[in-house]
Design a protein around this motif. Structure first.
Motif, PDB file in Angstrom:
ATOM      1  N   VAL A   9      -5.106  14.713  -9.078  1.00 57.56           N
ATOM      2  CA  VAL A   9      -3.721  14.444  -8.700  1.00 57.56           C
ATOM      3  C   VAL A   9      -3.291  13.067  -9.189  1.00 57.56           C
ATOM      4  CG1 VAL A   9      -2.171  14.005  -6.740  1.00 57.56           C
ATOM      5  CG2 VAL A   9      -3.698  15.985  -6.697  1.00 57.56           C
ATOM      6  N   ILE A  10      -4.133  12.072  -8.947  1.00 58.23           N
ATOM      7  CA  ILE A  10      -3.801  10.707  -9.358  1.00 58.23           C
ATOM      8  C   ILE A  10      -3.702  10.603 -10.878  1.00 58.23           C
ATOM      9  CG2 ILE A  10      -4.642   8.319  -9.376  1.00 58.23           C
ATOM     10  CD1 ILE A  10      -5.835   8.859  -6.593  1.00 58.23           C
ATOM     11  N   GLU A  11      -4.573  11.309 -11.581  1.00 61.77           N
ATOM     12  CA  GLU A  11      -4.522  11.297 -13.048  1.00 61.77           C
ATOM     13  C   GLU A  11      -3.218  11.890 -13.561  1.00 61.77           C
ATOM     14  OE1 GLU A  11      -7.996  13.385 -14.269  1.00 61.77           O
ATOM     15  OE2 GLU A  11      -9.367  11.703 -13.904  1.00 61.77           O
ATOM     16  N   ILE A  12      -2.808  13.021 -12.999  1.00 65.39           N
ATOM     17  CA  ILE A  12      -1.549  13.648 -13.419  1.00 65.39           C
ATOM     18  C   ILE A  12      -0.371  12.736 -13.081  1.00 65.39           C
ATOM     19  CG2 ILE A  12       0.031  15.565 -12.965  1.00 65.39           C
ATOM     20  CD1 ILE A  12      -2.453  17.331 -12.560  1.00 65.39           C
ATOM     21  N   ARG A  13      -0.405  12.196 -11.871  1.00 62.29           N
ATOM     22  CA  ARG A  13       0.715  11.367 -11.407  1.00 62.29           C
ATOM     23  C   ARG A  13       0.871  10.114 -12.257  1.00 62.29           C
ATOM     24  NH1 ARG A  13       4.791   9.329 -10.144  1.00 62.29           N
ATOM     25  NH2 ARG A  13       5.668   9.059  -8.066  1.00 62.29           N
ATOM     26  N   SER A  14      -0.242   9.597 -12.765  1.00 59.23           N
ATOM     27  CA  SER A  14      -0.190   8.364 -13.554  1.00 59.23           C
ATOM     28  C   SER A  14       0.603   8.535 -14.847  1.00 59.23           C
ATOM     29  CB  SER A  14      -1.616   7.896 -13.891  1.00 59.23           C
ATOM     30  OG  SER A  14      -2.248   8.795 -14.789  1.00 59.23           O
ATOM     31  N   GLU A  15       0.830   9.765 -15.251  1.00 60.19           N
ATOM     32  CA  GLU A  15       1.592  10.041 -16.465  1.00 60.19           C
ATOM     33  C   GLU A  15       3.085  10.182 -16.189  1.00 60.19           C
ATOM     34  OE1 GLU A  15      -0.100  13.504 -18.232  1.00 60.19           O
ATOM     35  OE2 GLU A  15      -2.137  12.675 -18.302  1.00 60.19           O
ATOM     36  N   PHE A  16       3.470  10.137 -14.907  1.00 54.29           N
ATOM     37  CA  PHE A  16       4.869  10.333 -14.526  1.00 54.29           C
ATOM     38  C   PHE A  16       5.288   9.246 -13.537  1.00 54.29           C
ATOM     39  CE2 PHE A  16       3.298  14.406 -15.948  1.00 54.29           C
ATOM     40  CZ  PHE A  16       4.319  14.865 -16.759  1.00 54.29           C
ATOM     41  N   THR A  61       0.825  -1.205   0.000  1.00 58.50           N
ATOM     42  CA  THR A  61       0.000   0.000   0.000  1.00 58.50           C
ATOM     43  C   THR A  61       0.857   1.253   0.000  1.00 58.50           C
ATOM     44  OG1 THR A  61      -1.747  -1.186   1.196  1.00 58.50           O
ATOM     45  CG2 THR A  61      -1.844   1.222   1.208  1.00 58.50           C
ATOM     46  N   GLN A  62       1.911   1.242   0.817  1.00 62.58           N
ATOM     47  CA  GLN A  62       2.838   2.380   0.848  1.00 62.58           C
ATOM     48  C   GLN A  62       3.472   2.600  -0.516  1.00 62.58           C
ATOM     49  OE1 GLN A  62       3.894   4.767   2.842  1.00 62.58           O
ATOM     50  NE2 GLN A  62       5.931   5.317   2.093  1.00 62.58           N
ATOM     51  N   ASN A  63       3.971   1.532  -1.118  1.00 60.95           N
ATOM     52  CA  ASN A  63       4.635   1.642  -2.419  1.00 60.95           C
ATOM     53  C   ASN A  63       3.692   2.175  -3.488  1.00 60.95           C
ATOM     54  OD1 ASN A  63       7.004   0.677  -1.345  1.00 60.95           O
ATOM     55  ND2 ASN A  63       6.739  -1.402  -2.102  1.00 60.95           N
ATOM     56  N   LYS A  64       2.492   1.640  -3.525  1.00 57.57           N
ATOM     57  CA  LYS A  64       1.514   2.072  -4.526  1.00 57.57           C
ATOM     58  C   LYS A  64       1.138   3.533  -4.322  1.00 57.57           C
ATOM     59  CE  LYS A  64      -2.889   0.613  -6.617  1.00 57.57           C
ATOM     60  NZ  LYS A  64      -3.704   1.822  -6.441  1.00 57.57           N
ATOM     61  N   TRP A  65       0.886   3.907  -3.077  1.00 58.20           N
ATOM     62  CA  TRP A  65       0.439   5.267  -2.766  1.00 58.20           C
ATOM     63  C   TRP A  65       1.514   6.290  -3.088  1.00 58.20           C
ATOM     64  CZ3 TRP A  65       0.975   8.146   2.315  1.00 58.20           C
ATOM     65  CH2 TRP A  65       0.198   9.313   2.317  1.00 58.20           C
ATOM     66  N   ARG A  66       2.694   6.121  -2.503  1.00 56.32           N
ATOM     67  CA  ARG A  66       3.729   7.149  -2.644  1.00 56.32           C
ATOM     68  C   ARG A  66       4.418   7.111  -4.004  1.00 56.32           C
ATOM     69  NH1 ARG A  66       5.503   9.749   2.025  1.00 56.32           N
ATOM     70  NH2 ARG A  66       6.472  11.156   0.527  1.00 56.32           N
ATOM     71  N   ARG A  67       4.481   5.954  -4.657  1.00 54.19           N
ATOM     72  CA  ARG A  67       5.183   5.844  -5.937  1.00 54.19           C
ATOM     73  C   ARG A  67       4.295   6.079  -7.156  1.00 54.19           C
ATOM     74  NH1 ARG A  67      10.468   3.561  -6.174  1.00 54.19           N
ATOM     75  NH2 ARG A  67      11.431   4.056  -4.181  1.00 54.19           N
ATOM     76  N   THR A  68       2.972   5.950  -7.011  1.00 54.82           N
ATOM     77  CA  THR A  68       2.119   6.030  -8.197  1.00 54.82           C
ATOM     78  C   THR A  68       0.932   6.970  -8.060  1.00 54.82           C
ATOM     79  OG1 THR A  68       0.609   4.200  -7.609  1.00 54.82           O
ATOM     80  CG2 THR A  68       2.693   3.618  -8.681  1.00 54.82           C
ATOM     81  N   GLU A  69       0.590   7.391  -6.846  1.00 55.61           N
ATOM     82  CA  GLU A  69      -0.650   8.145  -6.662  1.00 55.61           C
ATOM     83  C   GLU A  69      -0.466   9.525  -6.057  1.00 55.61           C
ATOM     84  OE1 GLU A  69      -3.051   5.555  -4.286  1.00 55.61           O
ATOM     85  OE2 GLU A  69      -3.586   4.250  -5.972  1.00 55.61           O
ATOM     86  N   THR A  70       0.699   9.836  -5.545  1.00 53.88           N
ATOM     87  CA  THR A  70       0.888  11.127  -4.884  1.00 53.88           C
ATOM     88  C   THR A  70       1.871  12.009  -5.652  1.00 53.88           C
ATOM     89  OG1 THR A  70       2.742  10.395  -3.504  1.00 53.88           O
ATOM     90  CG2 THR A  70       0.533  10.086  -2.606  1.00 53.88           C
ATOM     91  N   ILE A  71       1.686  13.301  -5.474  1.00 50.77           N
ATOM     92  CA  ILE A  71       2.679  14.273  -5.928  1.00 50.77           C
ATOM     93  C   ILE A  71       3.503  14.626  -4.699  1.00 50.77           C
ATOM     94  CG2 ILE A  71       3.016  16.630  -6.764  1.00 50.77           C
ATOM     95  CD1 ILE A  71       0.495  16.266  -8.468  1.00 50.77           C
TER      96      ILE A  71
END
Length: 431
Positions: A401-408, A16-26
């Motif tokens: 935020v999640i949409e933008i982050r998904s591109e990076f 959960t930590q990896n998914k949240w901080r690496r793929t969903e947060t700015i």
């Protein structure tokens, strides 16, 4: 005892930590960064299970011949990119690097001059941190409010009167460079040494977006290896002064470090190579992004600190959010929308406001490493406006935020290599 239940819980929290901080947060924490995939692969090595007290080829344990090789190579690479003669990678943090240097340069009861807290001094520079633990008296140099920096003229008079053992520059909230050359000359004129804490700006230094303190007269350059320098968590001491450096190196072990977390060494060496290749491009983009974010926030009505000085020359942006509820509330609100910053004291805040300061501190180095540029900084500023000023629904902003982050999601400024050549059994990151 339900071992399976606990095992599943451990794995689930990590995933959960990896998914949240690496793929969903700015992530805009100014003291964090991410390693490249190759650096992370090297981090997961047998070195993490081993001990190597002492220096290369002078160990207190057997089985360290490859530790000696990788530590020596890492120091050579770090010296090359830092343009320094001597390096010690054994400090496990920037604070430990400070402690070792401070311990050598002064005795309990001696005095040290530090940059004003308003100009960003780190807690390790103060009586509340490392200096206090060592019994060294900390005295702050005068603050130049107009320039948000050390007041050089008043510092000169203070230095002549106090005659400190050493002076500390560098900072934690660090928007503008301290006057290193001028302070070095003043310190040396009274027989003091200059210690420069570059924990936050080390990556900018090796990327030539920030002047090199060693070239400007600093006797020691203490750094973190995981902020604007995107390596594993750790610290280092650099110097061009052989005699003083040897004294510090002899102090790191056994005073402050026993084993120095050897799995850092291959990753640190690899990150040094990456900065050798991409450092200037990366550092330049970091500074561009910080300025773009500051300007965009200001255009939306945010009270960005340092307008008359161009807001920032580093990776950081500071914003006074007292009118929006204060640093604590704003940081928590942003986190609910997956924008991660930290509350922070601003120059006009009293020390007792630390629990709920006026400001937030923003750093752009991690998002820069994921490939974000000036356009994305404008988008981030707009999201912050929508959330904090327009009071839009948190869930709506979080979705954007999640949409933008998904591109990076791919790390840039990194060396490429076939990871299977390192280990065919490497467990991929749990996401």
């Amino acid at each position: 005892m339900d071992v399976q239940k606990d095992l599943e819980k451990i794995i689930e929290i990590t995933k959960t930590q990896n998914k949240w901080r690496r793929t969903e947060t700015i992530n805009l924490i100014a003291s964090e960064n991410v390693m490249s995939p190759l650096a992370e692969a090297l981090y997961m090595s047998d070195f993490m299970s081993r001990y190597a007290e002492g220096k290369p080829y002078k160990r207190f344990y057997q089985g360290t011949k490859y530790v000696d090789e990788i530590e020596t190579l890492a120091m050579e690479l770090m010296n090359e990119i830092t343009q320094s003669k001597f390096c010690d990678l054994r400090p496990t943090s920037g604070t430990i690097a400070n402690a070792a240097v401070f311990r050598v340069l002064a005795n309990p009861g001696d005095k040290a001059l530090i940059a004003p807290v308003q100009a960003g001094a780190h807690v390790s520079h103060t009586k509340f941190g490392t200096l206090g633990a060592l019994g060294i008296e900390h005295i702050e140099m005068p603050y130049d409010k107009e320039n948000m920096n050390v007041d050089i003229d008043k510092a000169s008079k203070m230095m002549e009167t106090i005659r400190p053992k050493f002076v500390v520059l560098g900072g934690s909230l660090y928007l503008f460079p301290h006057p290193t050359k001028e302070i070095a000359e003043l310190a040396h004129s009274v027989g003091a040494k200059l210690v420069y804490d570059a924990a936050h700006v080390y990556g900018l230094i090796v990327g030539k977006a920030w002047s090199n303190p060693l070239a400007e007269g600093a006797d020691f350059l203490n750094v973190s290896t995981h902020k604007t320098f995107p390596g594993p968590q750790g610290g280092a001491v650099f110097s061009n002064q052989e005699a003083e450096f040897k004294m510090v190196s002899r102090t790191i072990f056994p005073w402050f470090v026993s084993n120095h977390h050897l799995h850092r060494l291959p990753s640190t060496a690899l990150t040094a190579l990456e900065m050798k290749v991409y450092g200037e491009e990366y550092a330049s983009q970091i500074v561009k992004n910080a300025k773009a974010l500051a300007n965009s926030l200001a255009s939306y009505g945010f009270n960005v600190v340092g307008e008359h000085l161009g807001y920032t020359k580093s990776h950081q942006v500071a914003v006074n959010v007292r009118n929006l509820g204060g640093g604590t509330l704003v940081a928590k609100t942003l986190e609910e929308a997956n924008i991660i910053v930290n509350k922070n004291l601003l120059p006009d805040d009293p020390p007792e406001a630390v629990g709920d300061p006026s400001g937030i501190r923003i750093g752009v180095q991690e998002m820069t490493r994921y490939g974000m540029k000036e356009g994305e900084m404008q988008e981030i500023a707009l999201l912050m406006k929508e959330l904090l000023v327009d009071k839009k629904d948190i869930k709506e902003v979080k979705k954007k935020v999640i949409e933008i982050r998904s591109e990076f999601l791919e790390i840039k400024y990194a060396l490429d290599y076939d990871l299977s050549a390192i280990s065919s059994k490497r467990i991929p990151m749990l996401i």
